[in-house]
Scaffold this motif. Structure first.
Motif, mmCIF file in Angstrom:
data_model
loop_
_atom_site.group_PDB
_atom_site.id
_atom_site.type_symbol
_atom_site.label_atom_id
_atom_site.label_comp_id
_atom_site.label_asym_id
_atom_site.label_seq_id
_atom_site.Cartn_x
_atom_site.Cartn_y
_atom_site.Cartn_z
ATOM 1 N N ILE A 5 34.909 0.691 69.352
ATOM 2 C CA ILE A 5 34.683 -0.583 69.123
ATOM 3 C C ILE A 5 36.112 -0.740 68.009
ATOM 4 O O ILE A 5 37.078 -1.875 68.408
ATOM 5 N N ALA A 21 32.112 -13.332 69.105
ATOM 6 C CA ALA A 21 34.033 -12.999 68.883
ATOM 7 C C ALA A 21 34.031 -14.377 67.849
ATOM 8 O O ALA A 21 34.711 -13.718 67.042
ATOM 9 N N CYS A 81 32.019 -5.421 67.089
ATOM 10 C CA CYS A 81 33.499 -6.769 67.342
ATOM 11 C C CYS A 81 33.994 -6.399 66.313
ATOM 12 O O CYS A 81 34.264 -5.604 65.359
ATOM 13 N N SER A 82 35.969 -5.828 66.541
ATOM 14 C CA SER A 82 36.895 -5.462 65.527
ATOM 15 C C SER A 82 36.838 -6.606 65.309
ATOM 16 O O SER A 82 37.161 -8.100 65.551
ATOM 17 N N ARG A 98 39.937 -5.143 71.624
ATOM 18 C CA ARG A 98 40.035 -6.432 70.745
ATOM 19 C C ARG A 98 38.402 -7.372 71.299
ATOM 20 O O ARG A 98 38.579 -8.482 70.739
ATOM 21 N N GLU A 99 38.225 -6.936 71.970
ATOM 22 C CA GLU A 99 37.143 -8.206 72.925
ATOM 23 C C GLU A 99 35.719 -7.405 72.117
ATOM 24 O O GLU A 99 35.763 -6.214 71.816
ATOM 25 N N PRO A 100 34.499 -7.794 71.995
ATOM 26 C CA PRO A 100 32.908 -7.057 71.858
ATOM 27 C C PRO A 100 33.229 -6.426 72.651
ATOM 28 O O PRO A 100 33.216 -6.348 74.021
ATOM 29 N N ALA A 138 32.737 -13.558 64.605
ATOM 30 C CA ALA A 138 33.262 -11.976 64.692
ATOM 31 C C ALA A 138 34.726 -12.136 63.483
ATOM 32 O O ALA A 138 35.584 -12.015 62.730
ATOM 33 N N ASP A 191 29.281 -13.389 75.180
ATOM 34 C CA ASP A 191 30.356 -12.418 74.150
ATOM 35 C C ASP A 191 30.618 -13.279 73.145
ATOM 36 O O ASP A 191 31.493 -13.215 71.994
#
Length: 521
Positions: A81, A151, A120-121, A85-87, A154, A147
Motif C-alpha cells: 500500500i 481515494a 490507500c497511502s 499512490r492509488e488505492p 484517503a 476507487d
C-alpha cells in the motif's frame, strides 16, 4: 434510522477539520464515518512515524491494537500500500498475510483471517504520512466500492493528519513561548536583587526605580559603560505591572542600518532581497510587555522618526506593508552618550530625546559610591568562589586598599571581571585557601605608598578572608577596627595623629570609628 450517505460522511469529516476538537476525536470520527458508509468490518488509520506505522484510530478492531507498532517490512500488504499512490486491492486468495488477521472485533475467537482487504497511502504535499486500510471477513465485500471513493476518504484522512499535526505544532510552539516568557520573568526576578550597595547614591537609585516601575512612563537610563544600566532596566520591568510579559532587549549599537527597521518593526515576504517570509519585529514581540532599547544613542537618524511615531501613536508598520499594527509597549532606553550634546550636534532628534526622557534615571559611576566597594567585592568574590568550586577565598588588606584608590573607568563591570581574574590567579599561586594579593589585581596603583602603615605591622596584621560563613564587609570591618586601635595606641590616643598616619581625613576617621563601635574623644 436511515443509513448515512457518502455526502453525510464527508460533511462530518469536513466539519471535524474546521473545528478545534482534539486530534484523537477527529481521527475517531473519521474512521467511524467510513465504517458507516462502506461495507467493511474494520477501518484503521495509521500514521507513518520514523519508518513505523502507528495506529491512531480504528473501528472494528481489537482495542489493544492502538499502541502497537507495525514495521512495513514485516507486513507485505502494508508495504504494498505504501508503495502505491492509488488505492490497492488484494484478492481473497492472496497469499500475503493481512496485518489484522485475528484482530477483527466481530471475530470473538480472534482466529479468523481477513478475506477482503484494500487500502490507500496518505500524502501531504507529496510527503508520505500514513495509510488507510479497510478490512472485512467475507470475500468480495469491496467489489462494488469505487476507487475514487476510497481515494477521497484517503485525501480527507491525510488532511486530518496534517490539520492535527499543525495544531499540535502550534500548541507546542505556544507552550514554548510561554515557558520562554516565564523564564525571562524568573531571570529578571533573580537579577532584581543584584543592585548592590547601601551608599546614599544607591539608595536614591532604588527609590527612583520603585517610584517609576509601577507606571507605564518611558524611562531613559543614562550612565557610563559598565555601571549596570541593563540591570536597572531588568529591575524596572520585574517590578512593573508587565512583569508577567516578556522583556525584549535590543542592542541598537549592534543593529546594521540596512536591517535596523526590519529588526524593530518587522517585514513582509518580498519586502527586500532575502525577505523569504513574514517576520515580526521587536515591537510586536514586546506587545503587552517591555521593550528595552540599549545604546539608543547609536540608532540611525533615518530610523528615529519612525521610532518616534511608534512611541507617540502606538502604531508600527512592517517593511513592505501598508497595514498599520497597534502595539502596547512600555519603552525603556539606555545610553552612555550625552544625548543633549548629540541633539545639539544634530546626531539625535530633539523630539525623540524629549519623548524618551519622560523619567530619566542616572546610574552613578563606581568612583562616586566607592563606599559600596566592599559590598560589591563580597558579592563578586562569592560568585567567583562558586564558579571556581572553592569553599572560601581571601582578600589581602593591601588588595582592598589598592581597589579603593583606583578610579574604575570600567565601573562595576570592570570590578566584576577584575575579581574573577584575580581569583583565578590566586588559585594558581597558592594551594588550599586562595588569597588575593595586590599584585593579582594588576592595578596601576602605588600600593606600597598607600600601605606604609600596614607594612610596619604586616607580620601581625590579620588577613581579610571571605568564606561561606562570613561576608567580606564583616571581615573588612574587623580589620579596620584593629588597624585603628593599633594606630591609636601607637599615637597615645591622638586622633589627629592617627588620621595622618592612616592617611585619611579626621572627620572621616571619626565617622568610621563610630560605625565600628570605637569611642571617639
Amino acid at each position: 434510522m436511515s443509513q448515512p450517505t457518502l455526502d453525510h460522511a464527508w460533511l462530518q469529516i469536513a466539519v471535524g477539520l474546521s473545528t478545534s476538537m482534539p486530534g484523537e476525536l477527529q481521527f475517531q470520527r473519521l474512521v467511524q464515518a467510513i465504517c458507516d458508509v462502506l461495507p467493511c468490518d474494520a477501518v484503521a488509520l495509521m500514521q507513518l512515524n520514523e519508518g513505523e506505522l502507528v495506529p491512531v484510530a480504528a473501528m472494528g478492531l481489537a482495542p489493544e491494537l492502538i499502541g502497537q507498532r507495525f514495521l512495513p517490512a514485516e507486513h507485505p500488504r502494508l508495504q504494498a500500500i505504501l508503495q502505491e499512490r492509488e488505492p490497492v486491492r488484494f484478492p481473497a486468495d492472496a497469499e500475503l498475510p493481512d496485518p489484522f488477521d485475528g484482530w477483527l472485533a466481530v471475530d470473538r475467537e480472534r482466529t479468523a483471517d481477513v478475506h477482503s482487504c484494500m487500502g490507500c497511502s496518505l500524502y501531504v504535499d507529496r510527503q508520505l504520512v500514513g495509510v488507510l486500510t479497510l478490512d472485512a471477513l467475507a470475500p468480495g465485500r469491496f467489489d462494488d466500492v469505487d476507487d475514487m471513493t476510497v481515494a477521497a476518504f484517503a485525501a480527507l484522512a491525510a488532511a486530518t493528519l496534517r490539520n492535527v499535526a499543525l495544531i499540535r505544532a502550534l500548541e507546542h510552539g505556544r507552550a514554548q513561548q510561554q515557558e520562554l516568557a516565564q523564564e525571562l520573568v524568573r531571570d529578571a526576578r533573580r537579577r532584581e536583587g543584584e543592585l548592590i550597595g547601601n551608599s546614599p547614591l544607591m539608595r536614591k537609585l532604588r527609590e527612583e526605580i520603585d517610584m517609576v516601575a509601577s507606571t507605564d512612563l518611558a524611562v531613559l537610563i543614562t550612565g557610563e559603560t559598565g555601571t549596570g544600566k541593563e540591570l536597572v532596566a531588568r529591575t524596572l520591568h520585574a517590578r512593573s505591572r508587565r512583569s508577567e510579559q516578556a522583556l525584549v532587549h535590543v542592542n541598537c549599537a549592534a543593529l546594521p542600518e540596512q536591517i535596523a527597521e526590519s529588526e524593530l518593526f518587522g517585514h513582509v515576504k518580498g519586502a527586500f532581497t532575502g525577505a523569504t517570509s513574514n517576520r515580526a519585529g521587536k515591537f510586536e514581540l514586546a506587545d503587552g510587555g517591555t521593550l528595552f532599547l540599549d545604546e539608543i544613542g547609536e540608532l540611525p537618524l533615518s530610523l528615529q522618526a519612525k521610532l518616534l511615531r511608534a512611541l507617540q501613536q502606538g502604531e508600527i508598520q512592517r517593511v513592505g506593508s501598508d497595514k498599520l499594527l497597534r502595539v502596547n509597549v512600555r519603552l525603556i532606553a539606555a545610553t552612555n552618550r550625552d544625548l543633549e550634546q548629540e541633539v545639539a550636534d544634530g546626531r539625535f532628534r530633539s523630539d525623540l530625546y524629549h519623548r524618551l526622557k519622560v523619567y530619566p534615571i542616572a546610574v552613578p559611576p563606581l568612583r562616586e559610591h566607592i563606599a559600596d566597594l566592599d559590598t560589591l567585592s563580597s558579592y563578586f568574590l562569592d560568585q567567583a568562589r562558586t564558579r571556581l568550586g572553592l569553599r572560601q577565598i581571601g582578600l589581602h588588606p593591601q588588595a582592598l586598599l589598592a581597589m579603593q584608590a583606583y578610579d574604575w573607568p570600567g565601573n562595576v563591570r570592570e570590578l566584576e571581571h577584575l575579581l574573577m581574574r584575580a581569583s583565578l590567579k590566586a588559585t594558581r599561586h597558592k594551594e588550599g585557601r586562595p588569597l588575593i594579593l595586590a599584585e593579582h589585581l594588576d592595578l596601576p596603583v602605588p600600593v606600597q605608598q598607600l600601605t606604609e602603615s600596614v607594612a610596619a605591622e604586616e607580620s601581625s596584621t590579620p588577613v581579610i578572608a571571605l568564606s561561606a560563613e562570613q561576608g567580606l564587609r564583616d571581615a573588612v570591618d574587623s580589620y579596620q577596627k584593629e588597624l585603628i586601635l593599633q594606630s591609636l595606641e601607637a599615637n597615645q590616643g591622638n586622633w589627629s595623629a592617627t588620621a595622618r598616619q592612616l592617611k585619611t581625613d579626621r572627620a572621616n576617621l571619626n565617622r568610621l570609628a563610630q560605625r565600628l563601635g570605637i569611642k571617639c574623644v
